[in-house]
Scaffold this active site. Structure first.
Site, mmCIF file in Angstrom:
data_model
loop_
_atom_site.group_PDB
_atom_site.id
_atom_site.type_symbol
_atom_site.label_atom_id
_atom_site.label_comp_id
_atom_site.label_asym_id
_atom_site.label_seq_id
_atom_site.Cartn_x
_atom_site.Cartn_y
_atom_site.Cartn_z
ATOM 1 N N ASP A 13 41.694 38.255 8.791
ATOM 2 C CA ASP A 13 41.626 39.360 7.846
ATOM 3 C C ASP A 13 43.064 39.594 7.361
ATOM 4 O O ASP A 13 44.033 39.204 8.023
ATOM 5 C CB ASP A 13 41.035 40.624 8.472
HETATM 6 C C1 BGC Z 1 39.470 43.714 4.405
HETATM 7 C C2 BGC Z 1 38.694 42.430 4.157
HETATM 8 C C3 BGC Z 1 39.089 41.874 2.822
HETATM 9 C C4 BGC Z 1 40.577 41.645 2.818
HETATM 10 C C5 BGC Z 1 41.100 41.066 1.512
HETATM 11 C C6 BGC Z 1 40.952 43.541 4.218
HETATM 12 O O1 BGC Z 1 41.589 44.763 4.223
HETATM 13 O O2 BGC Z 1 39.207 44.178 5.717
HETATM 14 O O3 BGC Z 1 37.325 42.680 4.199
HETATM 15 O O4 BGC Z 1 38.372 40.694 2.572
HETATM 16 O O5 BGC Z 1 41.239 42.875 3.023
HETATM 17 O O6 BGC Z 1 41.052 42.029 0.531
#
Ligand code: BGC
Length: 724
Positions: free
Chosen positions: A211
């Site tokens: 993530d």
């Molecule tokens: C989120 C993810 C997301 C990623 C990219 C993170 O803060 O938890 O779900 O895909 O950011 O935006």
């Protein structure tokens, strides 16, 4: 070269790999959020804003989810996106989770089946999925640090199950590890999760991506099985990897493998064809899904559907400023927006009167206070109209923040009450990303429609349901409790000192409400239709692939409709503690008015297993299983009992096994009985003693009987003979 390998395992920037050529990964999940403005990585260029998972989850329709995945794949392809960051398959453990709108359900089977269809659809277009957030990311509070402390059986049977299904059945190109720790180890550094389970047990052959910002220690992450740390660049982390290999602290193969996997992903993406997509067709699909995900909670005196000449009071700011998606990384810039007020005005030939009823929420999502003048105006409009529609919902729900209560804003509840008192044909239209408490007010209006977050076709989809173009076949993918304090997760949230206990164990959602025989407002699986369905008597057969159930379902009304036929299993007398009912199969069946459908439900044998902690494996208990078929978890119409052959296992007996265990095992019972036997003719073991000592380990019994028949050598001989 080690340094090139290291560079490949972090991003080049926010959304690209460092490979040549680079590939683009972007959010996800309910639309393609490809950054369009230089210097602004978060605002996407226009794309279809399909309904978020809270709505698609309520469709209970894998076929629709496959079509959604295909459409997302076509849009991603048209924008040159290689990997779409979704679907989110975390369980809705608590209704307070601020991100529940991005997740499908509180049930792992429903989540897994829908997500599998979504991923298959997406990847059929040559675009990769990123199944997220692996794992046990069920709240936003302290999400970057908190440790989800969960026992192994619960982890396996609830929180990992949907991931397991998607990985095995849809072979996603990537899996995204979560921010949180699982049992004290960051998911991004968790060898057990990323390597032992994901790759070793499930056969995952893709890329584990972090993530965004989830990696704490790049070296530990690569050693655990993480391939790509996002976003980038991360020169410091790349250097740390090179130094760790040089210093012998990281196996060179671990880094080489991670880099190779990234390159394999890049090659996979290279096969993708460019393409266009049809904006109108995708908007129409968004409309179809939103209508099909709408749940009719109440419909007294058949106030819905509305005849096309109904005069309507449209009340509530959300009718003109719709709530149609949540906040955070999933927010999509829609290609267009169907406003409910406008669409209702088009759908009826009679007058439509609008009143805002309450003010808009503040910029931080704080709901407006009740405003008596606005309510008076709304009540007057309601009095003059055949039907009053009251639009209510949660203020902004967003990633990064949990909700603090389940109540609707006071101004919305006041509006419902006053309008319902003025017009007996009041219909409440709810838009919210997580469940809200309904019992304070739902006795007052005639009908209640739960639209969740319906995406950019919000208004047209709602008009389709209100005026009966579409039969509401949405069913609850999560329980609506009477109050927050009833919820199985309630006592543990939001955790203390960095630890979040999963105290309710396997009793997540309806499993917990059922186990404690608690009343709920609306049970899991519930949803009304404009028609009615009757169930015949189910029959079932079992073999070594699982259970096949057949049941006839008749549409007894005068409208065509869809029934979601649900199969729940239970295993009375099980050796392990189980939920009273677990969803194990479902079918979404269109049935014409007056027609009967023969519905076949297959429960896979693998889905009957429980995780045996002592043996460290899945185990199917043999014996009678009850399969109940019905229209919701609490509306079971027919139950069939079927004998399932069990897995043959031999649980080794040890000196520490209890007397009860020894006597439960046929060979152990014979051997121990003989060892304890007194002189010929006397009873082998005093039954009274056995009853008291049943829980006593064999070696401790031996110590209590010095000079008796069980000296240490005899115990060792017994153990050897019992397991030989
Ligand atoms: C989120 C993810 C997301 C990623 C990219 C993170 O803060 O938890 O779900 O895909 O950011 O935006």
């Amino acid at each position: 070269m080690t340094s090139e390998q290291a560079a490949l395992t972090s991003g080049a920037d926010f959304w690209h790999t460092a490979s040549t050529p680079p590939i683009t990964l972007t959010d996800g999940p309910h639309g393609v959020r490809l950054a369009g403005t230089p210097g602004d990585p978060l605002t996407g260029r226009p794309a279809t804003c399909f309904p978020p998972a809270v709505t698609t989850g309520s469709t209970w329709d894998p076929d629709l989810l496959r079509r959604l995945g295909e459409a997302l794949g076509d849009e991603a392809r048209s924008m040159g996106v290689a990997v779409l960051l979704g679907p989110g398959v975390n369980l809705k453990r608590s209704p307070l989770c601020g991100r529940n709108f991005e997740y499908f359900s509180e049930d792992p089977l429903l989540t897994g089946v829908l997500a599998t269809a979504w991923v298959r659809g997406l990847q059929s277009r040559g675009v990769g999925a990123s199944v997220k957030h692996f794992a046990v990311n069920s709240q936003e509070t302290d999400r970057m640090t908190v440790s989800a402390d969960v026992d192994e059986r619960t982890l396996r049977e609830l929180y990992l199950t949907a991931f397991q299904r998607v990985v095995r059945e849809a072979r996603p190109w990537t899996v995204m590890c979560s921010y949180n720790q699982v049992n004290g180890v960051y998911a991004s550094q968790n060898h057990f999760l990323l390597t032992d389970v994901l790759r070793g047990e499930w056969g995952f052959d893709g890329v584990v991506v972090s993530d965004w910002g989830a990696v704490v220690d790049r070296v530990a992450a690569v050693a655990a099985g993480l391939d790509l740390a996002m976003p980038g660049p991360d020169d410091t982390g790349d250097r740390a990897l090179v130094e760790a290999v040089a210093g012998g602290r990281l196996a060179p193969e671990a880094l080489a493998t991670a880099a190779d996997r990234v390159l394999t992903l890049v090659r996979r993406a290279a096969a993708r064809q460019a393409g266009e997509y049809d904006r109108d067709a995708h908007h129409a699909l968004a409309r179809e899904i939103a209508a099909r995900g709408t749940v009719l909670l109440k419909n007294e005196r058949a106030v819905l559907p509305l005849p096309a000449d109904t005069s309507v009071a449209v009340l509530g700011e959300y009718a003109r400023t719709p709530r149609y998606q949540g906040g955070g990384s999933s927010a999509i810039t829609p290609t267009r927006l169907d406003v409910p007020l406008t669409r209702i005005a088009t759908a009826t030939s009679a007058p439509v009167r609008f009143a805002p009823g309450y003010g808009p929420p503040g910029p931080d999502g704080t709901p407006a206070e009740p405003d008596p003048a606005l309510i008076v105006e709304a009540v007057a409009a309601a009095r003059e109209s055949d039907v009053a529609l009251v639009f209510v919902g949660t203020p902004e729900e967003t990633e990064g923040r949990d909700r603090t209560c389940l109540d609707l804003p006071a101004a919305h509840v006041d509006l419902i009450r006053q309008v319902a008192a003025a017009n007996p044909r009041t219909v409440v239209v709810m838009c919210n990303g997580g469940v809200v408490r309904t019992t304070p007010w739902d006795a007052e209006p005639a009908a209640v429609l739960e639209c969740w977050l319906p995406g950019q076709a919000a208004g047209s989809a709602l008009a389709d349901v209100l005026f009966g173009q579409v039969d509401p076949s949405g069913r609850l993918a999560e329980t609506i409790p009477l109050r927050l304090a009833d919820h199985p997760s309630y006592l543990d949230l939001p955790g203390t000192d960095g630890h979040l206990r999963y105290g309710e164990g396997i009793h997540v959602g309806y499993r917990g409400f059922d186990a404690r025989e608690q009343e709920v407002a609306y049970p899991f699986g519930f949803g009304l239709s404009y028609t009615t369905f009757e169930y015949g008597t189910a029959t079932a057969t079992a073999d070594d692939t699982g259970i096949r159930v057949r049941v006839e379902v008749t549409n007894t009304g005068d409208r065509d409709g869809r029934e979601v036929v649900q199969a729940y299993v239970s295993r009375p007398g099980s050796r392990v503690r189980r939920a009273p009912r677990e969803l194990k199969a479902f079918a979404n069946v269109p049935i014409a008015a007056g027609a009967t459908a023969e519905v076949v439900l297959d429960v896979a044998r693998d889905d009957l297993g429980h995780w045996d902690v002592a043996l460290g494996r899945w185990l199917v208990e043999g014996g009678p299983w009850h399969v109940s078929i019905g229209a919701s978890s609490r509306d079971l119409r027919t139950t069939v009992v079927v004998d399932v052959p069990g897995d043959e296992v031999h649980v080794p007996l040890t000196a520490g096994s209890s007397l009860a265990d020894w006597f439960a095992d046929p060979r152990g019972a014979r051997l121990l009985g003989a060892a304890l036997a007194g002189p010929p003719g006397s009873p082998a073991v005093d039954p009274a003693l056995l009853a008291i000592a049943a829980a006593m380990p064999l070696d401790r019994l031996a110590r209590l009987l010095p000079g008796g028949p069980l000296d240490p050598a005899a115990v060792a001989a017994l153990v050897a003979a019992a397991n030989s």
